[in-house]
Motif scaffolding. Structure first.
Motif: not given
Length: 297
Positions: A55-57, A70, A74, A103
């Motif tokens: 869930y990170e970029w 993600v 977002r 996503c």
């Protein structure tokens, strides 16, 4: 049906190696629909929702590494600058509730020709980061789609992230549907100008068995821009070149007739979308502030 719920990425890879038939579950916006309608009955579901790193970029040297989970919301809110076409595509996905869950990794895993993220990823020249217990590899987006709802992943691989260079020029995305929300694309189109390499890339969705690029159209437009000195000198695009670009994009399609639209309509609509989005991107390149839905067709 057995439900697998790893707590770490390594556990997820081990589970996928032990059960290659396991279907990954992140947002669930495609998988759960298929299960609820009894279109799919996997022996194992592999729940990835506990794995925070997905869930990170992050940005490194102008390149974005987008975690597979993600959510579209977002992407819209945080990545409109470096990934403008993908952000525009995310904005057209279903409803706010779906955008909070869905996503890009799920879109890629499903590999539906109608997936909203695919044209933008093709236009941007993305790479898919796939991993298994055997190691990591990066698959160019052009090689990722292998057939209707089929992709280049090995049975034991999972999508960990998507790598996309930040935009070095204007990008656009547009799609045709029966309404503005909660609709599967009748067809979709994305274009990206890459002034650093003086190239053009496109992406077409829901108009062929897989998402595709209009390579002949890209080469034609790049040649026109070079011959006219437009990359440096600007100026209006010749109307004949815009029409030819749209025609070449339409010719790149291989659509079918279905309940959402005829093959002839899809081919025509892609030509129209190509001309419109080219108009918007060129106005942006010249320093205008044209928004999606404005500009000459």
């Amino acid at each position: 049906m057995e439900f697998l719920r790893p707590a770490t990425w390594r556990e997820a890879l081990a589970a996928k190696a032990e059960h290659p038939e396991a279907v990954p579950l992140a947002g669930g916006t495609d998988v759960m629909v298929e299960i609820n309608f009894d279109h799919r009955r996997p022996t194992h579901l592999l729940d990835l929702t506990r794995i925070g790193e997905l869930y990170e970029w992050e940005e490194d040297g102008g390149a974005i590494r987008l975690g597979a989970s993600v959510p579209y919301t977002r992407v819209m809110e945080e990545l409109r600058g470096p990934l403008p076409a993908l952000a525009l595509a995310a904005h057209t996905v279903a409803s706010p509730q779906i955008r909070n869950r869905g996503c890009v990794g799920g879109n890629l895993g499903t590999a539906s020709p109608a997936g909203d993220a695919h044209p933008a990823l093709l236009a941007a020249g993305a790479e898919v980061e796939a991993e298994s217990v055997r190691g990591v590899r990066r698959i160019p987006i052009d090689d990722f789609y292998t057939g209707v709802k089929r992709n280049a992943l090995a049975p034991d691989e999972l999508i960990r992230a998507v790598h996309v260079r930040g935009a070095d020029g204007p990008q656009q995305f547009a799609k045709v549907g029966t309404r503005n929300a909660m609709v599967i694309a009748v067809c979709a189109f994305s274009i990206a100008l890459h002034p650093a390499t003086r190239t053009v890339r496109t992406g077409i969705g829901s108009a062929a068995p897989t998402p595709v690029r209009a390579k002949a159209a890209e080469e034609f437009l790049a040649a026109v821009l070079a011959e006219e000195g437009s990359w440096d000198g600007g100026g209006a695009l010749p109307p004949s070149a815009v029409r030819e670009f749209g025609g070449l994009c339409a010719a790149a399609c291989n659509p079918i007739d279905d309940v959402r639209g005829s093959a002839a309509y899809r081919r025509h609509a892609i030509g129209v979308l190509a001309r419109r989005t080219l108009g918007w991107t060129w106005e942006s390149y010249l320093g205008g502030s044209v928004q999606p839905g404005e500009g000459a067709a």
